[in-house]
Design a protein around this motif. Structure first.
Motif, short mmCIF file in Angstrom:
data_model
loop_
_atom_site.label_atom_id
_atom_site.label_comp_id
_atom_site.label_asym_id
_atom_site.label_seq_id
_atom_site.Cartn_x
_atom_site.Cartn_y
_atom_site.Cartn_z
N GLY A 640 67.94 -2.35 53.08
CA GLY A 640 67.18 -3.58 52.82
C GLY A 640 65.85 -3.37 52.13
N ILE A 641 65.83 -2.47 51.19
CA ILE A 641 64.56 -2.24 50.48
C ILE A 641 64.40 -3.25 49.33
CG2 ILE A 641 64.39 0.22 51.03
CD1 ILE A 641 65.36 0.45 47.97
N ASP A 642 63.22 -3.23 48.68
CA ASP A 642 62.91 -4.25 47.68
C ASP A 642 63.30 -3.86 46.25
OD1 ASP A 642 61.14 -6.18 49.37
OD2 ASP A 642 60.47 -4.14 49.87
N ALA A 643 63.14 -2.59 45.94
CA ALA A 643 63.39 -2.22 44.53
C ALA A 643 63.86 -0.78 44.45
CB ALA A 643 62.12 -2.39 43.72
N VAL A 644 64.51 -0.48 43.32
CA VAL A 644 64.99 0.89 43.10
C VAL A 644 64.62 1.34 41.69
CG1 VAL A 644 66.89 1.02 44.75
CG2 VAL A 644 67.26 -0.07 42.52
N GLN A 645 64.58 2.63 41.56
CA GLN A 645 64.27 3.24 40.26
C GLN A 645 65.05 4.54 40.20
OE1 GLN A 645 60.12 4.17 39.90
NE2 GLN A 645 60.26 4.88 37.77
N GLY A 646 65.57 4.88 39.07
CA GLY A 646 66.30 6.15 38.94
C GLY A 646 67.20 6.14 37.74
N TYR A 647 67.79 7.27 37.47
CA TYR A 647 68.61 7.41 36.27
C TYR A 647 69.80 6.44 36.27
CZ TYR A 647 66.04 11.79 35.48
OH TYR A 647 65.07 12.71 35.28
N PHE A 648 70.25 6.08 37.50
CA PHE A 648 71.40 5.17 37.58
C PHE A 648 71.00 3.77 37.07
CE2 PHE A 648 74.42 2.38 39.97
CZ PHE A 648 75.58 2.87 39.41
N ILE A 649 69.75 3.43 37.28
CA ILE A 649 69.26 2.12 36.82
C ILE A 649 68.88 2.21 35.34
CG2 ILE A 649 67.62 0.23 37.33
CD1 ILE A 649 69.40 1.16 39.76
N GLY A 650 68.25 3.29 35.01
CA GLY A 650 67.86 3.50 33.60
C GLY A 650 66.95 4.71 33.48
N ARG A 651 67.17 5.48 32.44
CA ARG A 651 66.34 6.66 32.21
C ARG A 651 65.05 6.25 31.50
NH1 ARG A 651 68.35 11.99 32.63
NH2 ARG A 651 70.41 11.95 33.58
N PRO A 652 64.02 7.05 31.65
CA PRO A 652 62.80 6.75 30.88
C PRO A 652 63.12 6.78 29.39
CG PRO A 652 62.39 8.45 32.52
CD PRO A 652 63.87 8.26 32.48
N ALA A 653 62.66 5.77 28.64
CA ALA A 653 62.97 5.71 27.21
C ALA A 653 61.79 5.11 26.46
CB ALA A 653 64.23 4.86 27.01
N PRO A 654 61.72 5.38 25.15
CA PRO A 654 60.64 4.79 24.35
C PRO A 654 60.77 3.27 24.32
CG PRO A 654 61.84 6.46 23.11
CD PRO A 654 62.60 6.23 24.36
N PRO A 655 59.72 2.54 24.03
CA PRO A 655 59.72 1.08 24.15
C PRO A 655 60.80 0.39 23.32
CG PRO A 655 57.75 1.87 23.02
CD PRO A 655 58.43 3.05 23.60
N LEU A 656 61.08 0.89 22.11
CA LEU A 656 62.03 0.19 21.24
C LEU A 656 63.44 0.20 21.79
CD1 LEU A 656 60.73 1.24 17.72
CD2 LEU A 656 60.47 -0.95 18.93
N LYS A 657 63.71 1.14 22.66
CA LYS A 657 65.08 1.22 23.21
C LYS A 657 65.30 0.18 24.30
CE LYS A 657 66.61 5.59 21.79
NZ LYS A 657 66.65 6.98 22.19
N HIS A 658 64.20 -0.46 24.76
CA HIS A 658 64.38 -1.45 25.83
C HIS A 658 64.60 -2.82 25.22
CE1 HIS A 658 63.44 1.36 28.96
NE2 HIS A 658 62.38 1.78 28.28
N PRO A 659 65.59 -3.57 25.73
CA PRO A 659 65.84 -4.91 25.18
C PRO A 659 64.64 -5.81 25.45
CG PRO A 659 67.08 -4.56 27.21
CD PRO A 659 66.42 -3.26 26.88
N ILE A 660 64.29 -6.63 24.45
CA ILE A 660 63.15 -7.52 24.65
C ILE A 660 63.56 -8.64 25.60
CG2 ILE A 660 61.59 -9.16 23.53
CD1 ILE A 660 61.35 -7.29 21.27
N ALA A 661 62.91 -8.67 26.76
CA ALA A 661 63.23 -9.69 27.76
C ALA A 661 62.09 -10.68 27.82
CB ALA A 661 63.39 -9.01 29.12
N VAL A 662 62.46 -11.94 27.90
CA VAL A 662 61.39 -12.94 28.00
C VAL A 662 60.92 -12.97 29.44
CG1 VAL A 662 60.81 -15.37 27.70
CG2 VAL A 662 62.40 -14.25 26.12
#
Ligand code: C2E
Ligand code: MG
Ligand code: MG
Length: 674
Positions: A640-662
């Protein structure tokens, strides 16, 4: 082959005025005359002594001959005897005056010769008046003794000897005219005198020649000895001199170090050792060539000497591009001040070095200094080792700087030196960048935030891991500028473009301690038009950070700007709980190691659950790092935690590789202030 005379002559001239071939040519001398003059110089004292002792022996003998006067010519003895005393004593008096006045031997010898000639004449003239003609005719033979005296007894020069014996001979011949002997007598005595004159003159000439040869031999032996000693000294000098710079070399420096060390051990005279290393010298050599490299080293060596020698320091070349300075100093601050002066002095030389790896354009040096300290069991090697470590630390701090040995500092490595240098120019040369790793909110399943992670590109195109360069940046202080740059960059790259609601930026305790940190962050926010509520600062729990009032003040100021604080890598350090007690973190990021261990051990799984329970009870939001697969995600979801981070969610990447989300304002859960 040069004759012995020429050899002695040349060498003696060399020794007396230094070997300057130009001067030798300019002053040609006649070898024989020159040598004679030297001989006179060298033998002067000995000849003065011989002349003096000779006359002191001859005069009493001459006076004693008054007995023979009384025997052979008693009728004129009342004249010859006073004449003997007069000549004998006067000549001694004159000689003593000359001796006391330090007159040259030639003058003393002339007095002796004159005394002998006069001694003969003043005896001969009255003796000629005797009525004992027969007795006198035999007695006259004694005149030959005077001739022997000047030619053999006194060590007179040949010219003087022949002149005085010639006068005696002439006086004798004149006396023959006065004293009418038979022809046979005259012939016999003249022949006798002539033989005496010739033989004694010949022997005198031989003796003089012999004496001169002895002089030549002695001088040659002396010269050879001096030359051998000089050669020995030159060899010794060569063995302790650096051939390029003319400074003392490492061997000499080691001897000096031992001397300083002995004085320190015996008389407690403290000293400092400074190691001076030319930065990026290999690059300089490779690019400009060895000749220029040598020239550079000589220039640096001269400048270094100019700085330290007036302070009484010993300076030497200790290695290829490394110099050593040793001097009496008992305060570390003074050693550091001198080391700084050396850095500035060398930089001021303005020697162009366009090939440096750190963007500087001139030759600089790094200096490591240490000072003798009263530490039990310390050895001389430790002193050099300390200076070496301090030098190392100077290089690790970006070069062109000085460091004093700090016993608490851990030894570094070559790579860290280069990284420190690169960090200094990283921003300006675009070597640093940010990558962003997504953070997923579990209640909505959306990417609610990104963590900004710094990347450093090395000059060869490879990249350095943050685990390596962040500690160096912290140690050298470069993290402060890099930190501001990261905040500004994250604002521009993600927040201004509304790619995500929140960006978390890692902040080192060094930054929090930096004066004016909060004000600078406020300025960045104003400049980029970003609200502080959209930013979270991650502070790593693993860092052994002093919780100082100024840090807490800085944190409060930042919180007032709306910035949130997340506690990173929770569970890896020992300060986490005290941090949690002292200040309110909006979110606690549980270190990935707990999750990774949980996969393999039931106990670790329980531990993770307990930690999560503990943090939740304190009211913090919980993020688990390092989710690498579905099972891990399922597991943390079950807690029951609030958030997760890790390679399964997404690897660190340069900004252009991230989809622009509103940005979705209604989902601002992570913005709620703690
Ligand atoms: P951190 O803040 O805990 O960053 C998370 C680190 O975990 C990152 O390593 C990230 O790439 C790595 N990571 C993320 N997901 C996974 C996963 O699923 N498995 C594994 N094994 N690793 C994962 P990174 O980028 O190498 O950064 C290392 C550390 O360097 C950071 O740890 C942070 O403490 C520090 N750092 C990075 N950027 C900065 C910065 O801008 N400023 C400061 N002060 N520190 C920074
Ligand atoms: Mg982090
Ligand atoms: Mg972390």
């Amino acid at each position: 082959m040069k004759s012995r005379r020429t050899r002695v002559m040349v060498n003696m001239r060399r020794l007396s005025r230094g070997s300057d071939p130009g001067r030798e040519k300019a002053r040609p001398t006649s070898g024989a005359i020159g040598l004679r003059a030297l001989y006179k110089d060298y033998s002067n004292e000995a000849r003065r002594a011989v002349a003096r002792s000779g006359l002191w022996l001859a005069v009493p003998v001459y006076i004693l001959f008054l007995i023979t006067d009384l025997v052979f010519i008693p009728d004129v003895s009342q004249v010859t005897i006073p004449a003997r005393f007069m000549i004998g004593l006067t000549s001694l008096l004159v000689l003593e005056i000359q001796f006391a006045r330090k007159r040259p031997a030639g003058e003393l010898e002339a007095t002796c010769a004159t005394a002998v000639v006069l001694g003969y004449v003043v005896w001969l003239v009255p003796a000629l008046q005797t009525s004992n003609a027969e007795a006198f005719s035999y007695y006259a033979a004694f005149g030959a003794i005077f001739m022997m005296g000047v030619n053999l007894f006194f060590s007179l020069e040949f010219g003087l000897a022949i002149a005085s014996s010639g006068l005696i001979f002439a006086s004798f011949l004149l006396s023959l005219a006065e004293f009418h002997y038979s022809t046979a007598y005259c012939l016999a005595f003249t022949t006798f005198y002539l033989c005496c004159f010739v033989f004694t003159s010949y022997v005198n000439w031989k003796l003089n020649k012999e004496r001169f040869n002895v002089f030549l031999n002695a001088r040659e032996a002396e010269l050879q000895q001096r030359q051998a000693a000089e050669r020995g000294e030159a060899l010794l000098r060569l063995s302790i001199t650096d051939s390029l710079t003319g400074m003392e070399n490492r061997r000499a420096a080691d001897i000096r170090l031992k001397q300083f060390w002995e004085r320190w051990r015996q008389d407690a005279v403290a000293f400092a050792v400074l190691l001076v290393d030319v930065d990026f010298f290999k690059k300089y050599n490779d690019y400009y060539g060895h000749q220029e490299g040598d020239h550079c080293l000589v220039t640096v060596a001269n400048a270094l000497s100019d700085i330290v020698v007036p302070l009484g320091a010993t300076v030497g070349r200790y290695g290829g591009e490394e110099f050593i300075v040793i001097l009496d100093l008992d305060r570390g601050a003074d050693a550091l001040a001198l080391a700084d002066a050396i850095c500035q002095g060398i930089e001021a030389l303005d020697i162009v070095h366009a090939q440096r790896l750190d963007g500087f354009q001139h030759v600089t040096v790094s200096v490591g200094a240490t000072i003798t300290r009263d530490v039990a069991g310390t050895k001389l090697e430790n002193v050099i080792n300390e200076a070496d470590r301090a030098l190392y630390s100077a290089k690790a701090s970006g070069r062109n700087c000085a460091r004093l040995f700090d016993p608490n500092e851990l030894p570094g490595g070559d790579a860290s030196e280069n990284i420190a240098a690169i960090l200094k120019i990283a921003i300006q040369q675009n070597l640093v960048s940010l990558v962003y790793q997504p953070i997923q909110y579990l209640d909505t399943g959306e990417i609610g935030a990104y963590e900004a992670l710094m990347r450093l590109q090395l000059l060869d195109g490879s990249s350095a891991s943050p685990a390596m360069f962040i500690p160096i940046a912290e140690r050298t202080g470069a993290i402060i500028e890099l930190g501001y740059w990261a905040i500004r960059r994250a604002c521009c790259e993600l927040l201004s473009r509304n790619i995500v609601e929140t960006v978390s930026v890692n902040v080192s305790p060094i930054q929090l301690r930096a004066p004016g940190f909060a004000a600078q962050v406020a300025a960045i926010l104003a400049e980029t038009g970003i609200s502080g509520h959209r930013i979270a600062f991650e502070i790593t729990e693993g860092v052994d950070m002093e919780i100082r009032p100024d840090v807490l003040d800085s944190i409060q100021d930042l919180k007032r700007l709306g910035i949130k604080f997340w506690l990173d890598d929770f569970g890896t350090g020992f300060a986490g709980l005290s941090w949690l007690r002292l200040m309110e973190f909006e979110t606690v990021k549980i270190d990935k190691s707990f999750l990774h261990d949980a996969a393999s051990s039931e106990g670790a799984k329980i531990l993770l659950e307990d930690i999560i329970g503990l943090v939740r009870n304190r009211g913090h939001r919980i993020l688990v790092e390092g989710v690498e697969n579905e099972e891990q995600l399922d597991l943390v979801k079950s807690f029951g935690i609030d958030a997760v981070q890790g390679y399964f969610i997404g690897r660190p990447a340069p900004p252009l590789k991230h989809p622009i989300a509103v940005r979705q304002p209604e989902r601002r859960r992570w913005q709620a202030s703690a």
